[in-house]
Write a protein that holds these residues in place. Structure first.
Motif, PDB file in Angstrom:
ATOM      1  N   LEU A  26       3.621  44.671  22.513  1.00 47.76           N
ATOM      2  CA  LEU A  26       4.808  44.929  21.709  1.00 47.76           C
ATOM      3  C   LEU A  26       6.034  44.970  22.612  1.00 47.76           C
ATOM      4  N   PRO A  27       7.052  44.168  22.327  1.00 45.77           N
ATOM      5  CA  PRO A  27       8.268  44.221  23.142  1.00 45.77           C
ATOM      6  C   PRO A  27       9.101  45.449  22.765  1.00 45.77           C
ATOM      7  N   THR A  28       9.624  46.128  23.761  1.00 46.23           N
ATOM      8  CA  THR A  28      10.533  47.260  23.535  1.00 46.23           C
ATOM      9  C   THR A  28      11.753  47.071  24.427  1.00 46.23           C
ATOM     10  N   ASP A  29      12.753  47.902  24.239  1.00 45.91           N
ATOM     11  CA  ASP A  29      13.949  47.826  25.090  1.00 45.91           C
ATOM     12  C   ASP A  29      13.636  48.179  26.539  1.00 45.91           C
ATOM     13  N   GLU A  30      12.554  48.905  26.759  1.00 50.12           N
ATOM     14  CA  GLU A  30      12.180  49.342  28.106  1.00 50.12           C
ATOM     15  C   GLU A  30      11.050  48.516  28.719  1.00 50.12           C
ATOM     16  N   ALA A  36      -4.264  48.719  22.116  1.00 50.39           N
ATOM     17  CA  ALA A  36      -5.675  48.381  21.912  1.00 50.39           C
ATOM     18  C   ALA A  36      -6.150  49.164  20.702  1.00 50.39           C
ATOM     19  N   ALA A  37      -6.849  48.501  19.791  1.00 49.58           N
ATOM     20  CA  ALA A  37      -7.354  49.155  18.588  1.00 49.58           C
ATOM     21  C   ALA A  37      -8.836  48.827  18.410  1.00 49.58           C
ATOM     22  N   PRO A  53       1.763  51.392  28.819  1.00 52.95           N
ATOM     23  CA  PRO A  53       2.687  50.396  29.368  1.00 52.95           C
ATOM     24  C   PRO A  53       2.003  49.404  30.319  1.00 52.95           C
ATOM     25  N   HIS A  54       0.684  49.383  30.343  1.00 50.88           N
ATOM     26  CA  HIS A  54      -0.062  48.459  31.210  1.00 50.88           C
ATOM     27  C   HIS A  54      -1.322  48.004  30.487  1.00 50.88           C
ATOM     28  N   MET A  55      -1.892  46.909  30.965  1.00 47.81           N
ATOM     29  CA  MET A  55      -3.117  46.389  30.371  1.00 47.81           C
ATOM     30  C   MET A  55      -4.270  46.524  31.374  1.00 47.81           C
ATOM     31  N   HIS A  56      -4.495  47.741  31.828  1.00 48.52           N
ATOM     32  CA  HIS A  56      -5.623  48.029  32.703  1.00 48.52           C
ATOM     33  C   HIS A  56      -6.827  48.395  31.852  1.00 48.52           C
TER      34      HIS A  56
END
Length: 64
Positions: A26-30, A36-37, A53-56
């Motif tokens: 999801l893109p955010t301003d930050e 993950a669901a 904020p990471h895909m670990h």
């Protein structure tokens, strides 16, 4: 290689028999956030989720 235990049977007879999962971003301003669901295929309900904020690997572990 992992065995195909579902064998394309996506409508189990009862809850908590077959779960599936997915990851999206999801893109955010930050910056990007990763979601993950985990879904129960019988009830189609979300049984777990994680937003980080990471895909670990912890993203998926925390969702289950």
């Amino acid at each position: 290689m992992a065995s195909d235990l579902v064998q394309r049977r996506f409508t189990p007879a009862a809850s908590n028999r077959v779960w599936t999962g997915d990851i999206t971003y999801l893109p955010t301003d930050e910056g990007w956030l990763y979601l993950a669901a985990v879904l129960d295929l019988h009830s189609r309900q979300v049984v777990g989720w994680s937003l980080q904020p990471h895909m670990h690997s912890t993203l998926v572990k925390d969702a289950s």
